[in-house]
Design an enzyme around this catalytic site. Structure first.
Site, PDB file in Angstrom:
ATOM      1  N   CYS A 102       0.862  -1.180   0.000  1.00 48.44           N
ATOM      2  CA  CYS A 102       0.000   0.000   0.000  1.00 48.44           C
ATOM      3  C   CYS A 102       0.896   1.226   0.000  1.00 48.44           C
ATOM      4  CB  CYS A 102      -0.902   0.003   1.224  1.00 48.44           C
ATOM      5  SG  CYS A 102      -1.841  -1.525   1.439  1.00 48.44           S
TER       6      CYS A 102
ATOM      7  N   ARG B  20       2.572   0.927  -6.863  1.00 48.12           N
ATOM      8  CA  ARG B  20       2.725  -0.094  -5.831  1.00 48.12           C
ATOM      9  C   ARG B  20       1.537  -1.060  -5.798  1.00 48.12           C
ATOM     10  NH1 ARG B  20       6.760   1.128  -2.104  1.00 48.12           N
ATOM     11  NH2 ARG B  20       5.756  -0.073  -0.476  1.00 48.12           N
TER      12      ARG B  20
ATOM     13  N   TRP C 196      -4.292  -1.827  -0.725  1.00 47.67           N
ATOM     14  CA  TRP C 196      -4.340  -3.127  -1.405  1.00 47.67           C
ATOM     15  C   TRP C 196      -5.000  -4.078  -0.423  1.00 47.67           C
ATOM     16  CZ3 TRP C 196      -2.202  -8.089  -0.795  1.00 47.67           C
ATOM     17  CH2 TRP C 196      -2.173  -8.882  -1.949  1.00 47.67           C
TER      18      TRP C 196
ATOM     19  N   ASN D  61       0.054   0.575   6.660  1.00 38.35           N
ATOM     20  CA  ASN D  61       0.508  -0.513   5.800  1.00 38.35           C
ATOM     21  C   ASN D  61       0.906  -1.681   6.681  1.00 38.35           C
ATOM     22  OD1 ASN D  61       0.213   1.166   3.623  1.00 38.35           O
ATOM     23  ND2 ASN D  61       2.396   1.445   3.249  1.00 38.35           N
ATOM     24  N   GLY D  62       0.682  -2.901   6.202  1.00 41.99           N
ATOM     25  CA  GLY D  62       1.041  -4.078   6.985  1.00 41.99           C
ATOM     26  C   GLY D  62      -0.190  -4.847   7.419  1.00 41.99           C
TER      27      GLY D  62
ATOM     28  N   GLU E 201      10.607 -17.674 -15.344  1.00 39.33           N
ATOM     29  CA  GLU E 201      10.439 -16.231 -15.347  1.00 39.33           C
ATOM     30  C   GLU E 201       9.560 -15.788 -16.517  1.00 39.33           C
ATOM     31  OE1 GLU E 201      10.520 -12.141 -15.115  1.00 39.33           O
ATOM     32  OE2 GLU E 201      10.635 -13.710 -13.607  1.00 39.33           O
TER      33      GLU E 201
ATOM     34  N   LYS F 249       6.030 -13.636 -16.144  1.00 37.46           N
ATOM     35  CA  LYS F 249       5.737 -12.369 -16.800  1.00 37.46           C
ATOM     36  C   LYS F 249       4.446 -12.468 -17.618  1.00 37.46           C
ATOM     37  CE  LYS F 249       9.064  -9.380 -15.945  1.00 37.46           C
ATOM     38  NZ  LYS F 249       9.391 -10.068 -14.681  1.00 37.46           N
TER      39      LYS F 249
ATOM     40  N   GLU G  31       1.276 -12.667 -15.384  1.00 34.60           N
ATOM     41  CA  GLU G  31       0.958 -11.562 -14.484  1.00 34.60           C
ATOM     42  C   GLU G  31       0.485 -10.312 -15.219  1.00 34.60           C
ATOM     43  OE1 GLU G  31       4.208 -10.330 -11.991  1.00 34.60           O
ATOM     44  OE2 GLU G  31       5.637 -10.241 -13.642  1.00 34.60           O
TER      45      GLU G  31
ATOM     46  N   HIS H  18       6.363 -36.681 -19.034  1.00 30.66           N
ATOM     47  CA  HIS H  18       5.908 -37.310 -17.795  1.00 30.66           C
ATOM     48  C   HIS H  18       4.572 -36.734 -17.320  1.00 30.66           C
ATOM     49  CE1 HIS H  18       9.556 -39.629 -17.361  1.00 30.66           C
ATOM     50  NE2 HIS H  18      10.275 -38.537 -17.503  1.00 30.66           N
TER      51      HIS H  18
ATOM     52  N   LYS I 292       3.733  -3.782  -6.521  1.00 31.85           N
ATOM     53  CA  LYS I 292       5.160  -3.736  -6.830  1.00 31.85           C
ATOM     54  C   LYS I 292       6.004  -4.250  -5.678  1.00 31.85           C
ATOM     55  CE  LYS I 292       8.812  -2.668  -9.191  1.00 31.85           C
ATOM     56  NZ  LYS I 292       9.174  -3.535 -10.334  1.00 31.85           N
TER      57      LYS I 292
END
Length: 611
Positions: A2, A27, A78, A104-105, A485, A489, A492, A508, A606
């Site tokens: 946040c 963020r 958030w 925040n938290g 990776e 990308k 997301e 397999h 972020k």
């Protein structure tokens, strides 16, 4: 995760609060709000609070035309406790409206505190954990706001960055930090508060970073810091390393596009002054470890989250290849919960773009508490992890705004190349091989520029696969972290389901999912496994699966007739760094083709400062 902003001084607070929240939009958030103390002592409502769901622009449109108060706090949320709704947006206020709080938290014991407050007759207006703090501060009988905040925090467990306003004390804002970043910006007869330096850079270049367990009283003329026992602490402002122009789009359509194109220069910066040609090694004085100490380590353990974890896997392979030390990477989010065995002869390396990733910071605490030696690969000077580790390598990628990491990720890979070279030359890596890797590192910035010469073709390929429901990314040994990776990308920012598999594992089980509608992106380096990777690609093609190869000029794929994105060849140990670049472009152009908000993908942030 946040964003927090605050202002106290001689100017109206609202413009800074709105601008600061806009700077922190990257963020990630779902709602926003501000609270401003009125300048009119006779005003019926001493605090004006406005909260909205959505972007900061919706908040700005909802503000009263005249909002002249000179003290205020703001927040972008958030969602953790309760859905995205106006009632859950910050700031939260006490029942009488006197106390306003942004946070925040996560308050771990919020449920029990809420139950106790409800038993005492308090009515809650939100679903959040934060609101309990506002009520605790308001119910305190302490003589000062500072004492009331200390009393409230004495009952709280969890992580927080807090800013608290009190109508009875309109000359101050009290802030506190534990496990979530908070910065005080120092101005001329005005002071600023933020969770990220990006909110401050247009107004000041001096700031104070609070430590965990530290609080501060912020007034228009200065600040006073103290600990949880009300003992004064000493804090000296430092120079901010962020410039306003670093945070502008500069003509680019998206921050992600801008940051991808900044990679050659960022790569040159992280390498500058660190390549020692005389001894064919890397200069890494920031590790704070002498050669004897480095030689004493028998293992390397790398910890990161998301993309930092995947680049950590690349780094582990580099270290094993060049230094011949056992090395592995692990998700930092799981590390401390599995009761890890901390060994004194293991070098722990933590990786974080922001330096504030909560899971990674908690892993650092666990390692240090048990006597381990931990160094960091971090991009932000003065960040939590940068200050907690024993030493490290700053990434020098510059500010990164887009949620999907690109230039910082590439610099992480280069930093691991430097670390692997340094460790290798302290052991058995020859001068000739050291010089080979050094030359390879020097070539990377120019080779990144070469990759961008193929961007138009990559855009066309991305447009063809963007409409898929799912995609496979496959790679083997050095190529597998590249595939992981790449899939990260793609999913997301394009919201297309993508999974990464080791190429050897296709047969397999996953091969059952190959259809003409399921594209596969295959990472096929020019190495000792190229023929085996080509054979796996043929298995996909035999089942009519569309295939895109990310490969090198020396790999013969013409006979397969597949779409190939060719990447310049470097040294085998360093190739994964370059092979990652096209996967960034594939994800970006697929997301653009689908019309998504590339810089702010839904549900993501972020800097993940909560567990």
């Amino acid at each position: 995760m946040c964003g927090i902003v605050g202002y106290i001084g001689g100017q109206p607070a609202a413009p800074f609060l709105v601008e600061g929240l806009t700077r922190l939009e990257y963020r990630g958030y779902d709602s926003a709000g501000i609270a401003v103390l009125s300048r009119d002592a006779k005003a019926k409502e001493k605090t004006t609070a406005v909260r909205t769901v959505g972007r900061v622009r919706e908040l700005e449109a909802a503000l009263p035309k005249r909002l002249a108060g000179r003290v205020g706090i703001g927040h972008t949320r958030w969602a953790t406790h309760g859905p995205a709704a106006e009632r859950n947006a910050h700031p939260h206020r006490s029942a009488d409206g006197r106390i306003s709080v942004v946070h925040n938290g996560i308050i771990d014991n919020a449920a029990s505190l809420r139950a106790a407050l409800e038993d005492a007759g308090v009515e809650f207006a939100s679903d959040t954990d934060t609101e309990v703090v506002a009520h605790l501060v308001a119910r305190s009988e302490a003589d000062s706001l500072e004492a009331a905040v200390l009393e409230a925090l004495g009952r709280v467990s969890g992580t927080y960055a807090l800013a608290v306003m009190d109508e009875r004390h309109p000359d101050r804002i009290v802030v506190a930090r534990s496990g979530s970043p908070l910065i005080i910006g120092v101005g001329d007869k005005e002071m600023f508060i933020a969770s990220d330096a990006a909110a401050l850079v247009r107004h000041t270049d001096r700031a104070v970073h609070l430590d965990d367990g530290e609080l501060a009283t912020v007034t228009a003329t200065g600040f006073h810091t103290f600990d949880q026992y009300a003992n004064a602490t000493e804090r000296t402002p430092v120079q901010l390393a962020v410039a306003v122009e670093d945070l502008e789009l500069s003509g680019h359509e998206h921050y992600m596009s801008k940051e991808m194109r900044e990679q050659p220069e960022a790569a040159e910066t992280v390498l500058r002054g660190r390549l020692d040609e005389r001894f064919a090694t890397a200069r890494l004085d920031g590790l704070m470890l002498d050669p004897r100490e480095l030689r004493s380590f028998r293992r390397v353990k790398i910890l990161g989250c998301g993309s930092a974890y995947y680049v950590g896997q690349m780094g582990a392979q580099m270290i094993e290849d060049l230094a011949r030390i056992p090395a592995d990477a692990e998700a930092a989010s799981e590390f401390r919960y599995r009761q890890p065995i901390i060994e004194t002869d293991t070098l722990y390396v933590v990786v974080s773009q922001s330096g504030e990733t909560a899971d990674t910071a908690f892993a650092v605490n666990e390692i240090r508490r048990k006597g381990g030696r931990v160094v960091g690969l971090v991009n932000v000077v003065g960040s939590t992890i940068a200050r907690e580790v024993d030493g490290g390598i700053y990434l020098h990628a510059g500010p990164e705004i887009a949620v999907a990491s690109t230039k910082a990720l590439t610099n992480m890979g280069l930093a691991f190349g430097l670390l692997a070279l340094h460790l290798g030359r302290l052991r058995d890596l020859s001068h000739a091989d050291g010089l080979r890797i050094l030359r390879g590192l020097e070539r990377i910035p120019g080779q990144i520029r070469e990759v961008f010469e193929s961007e138009e073709r990559i855009r066309e390929v991305a447009g063809r696969i963007a409409g898929a429901q799912s995609a496979f990314y496959i790679g083997r040994v050095r190529g597998f972290p590249v595939a992981r990776e790449g899939a990260q990308k793609f999913k997301e920012i394009s919201y297309v389901h993508a999974e990464a598999y080791q190429t050897s594992e296709l047969k397999h089980g996953p091969l059952a999912l190959i259809t003409p509608e399921m594209p596969t992106i295959a990472v096929i380096p020019d190495d000792e496994l190229a023929e085996r990777n080509i054979a796996a690609a043929e298995q996909v093609l035999a089942r009519k699966g569309p295939l895109v190869a990310v490969s090198h000029p020396g790999v013969d794929l013409a006979r397969l007739g597949v779409e190939t994105i060719t990447v310049p060849k470097n040294e085998p140990e360093l190739d994964p760094i370059l092979l990652t670049i096209p996967t960034q472009l594939l994800a970006y152009h697929a997301a653009v083709a689908l019309g998504h908000d590339v810089d702010k993908p839904r549900n993501l942030a972020k800097s993940v400062t909560v567990e």
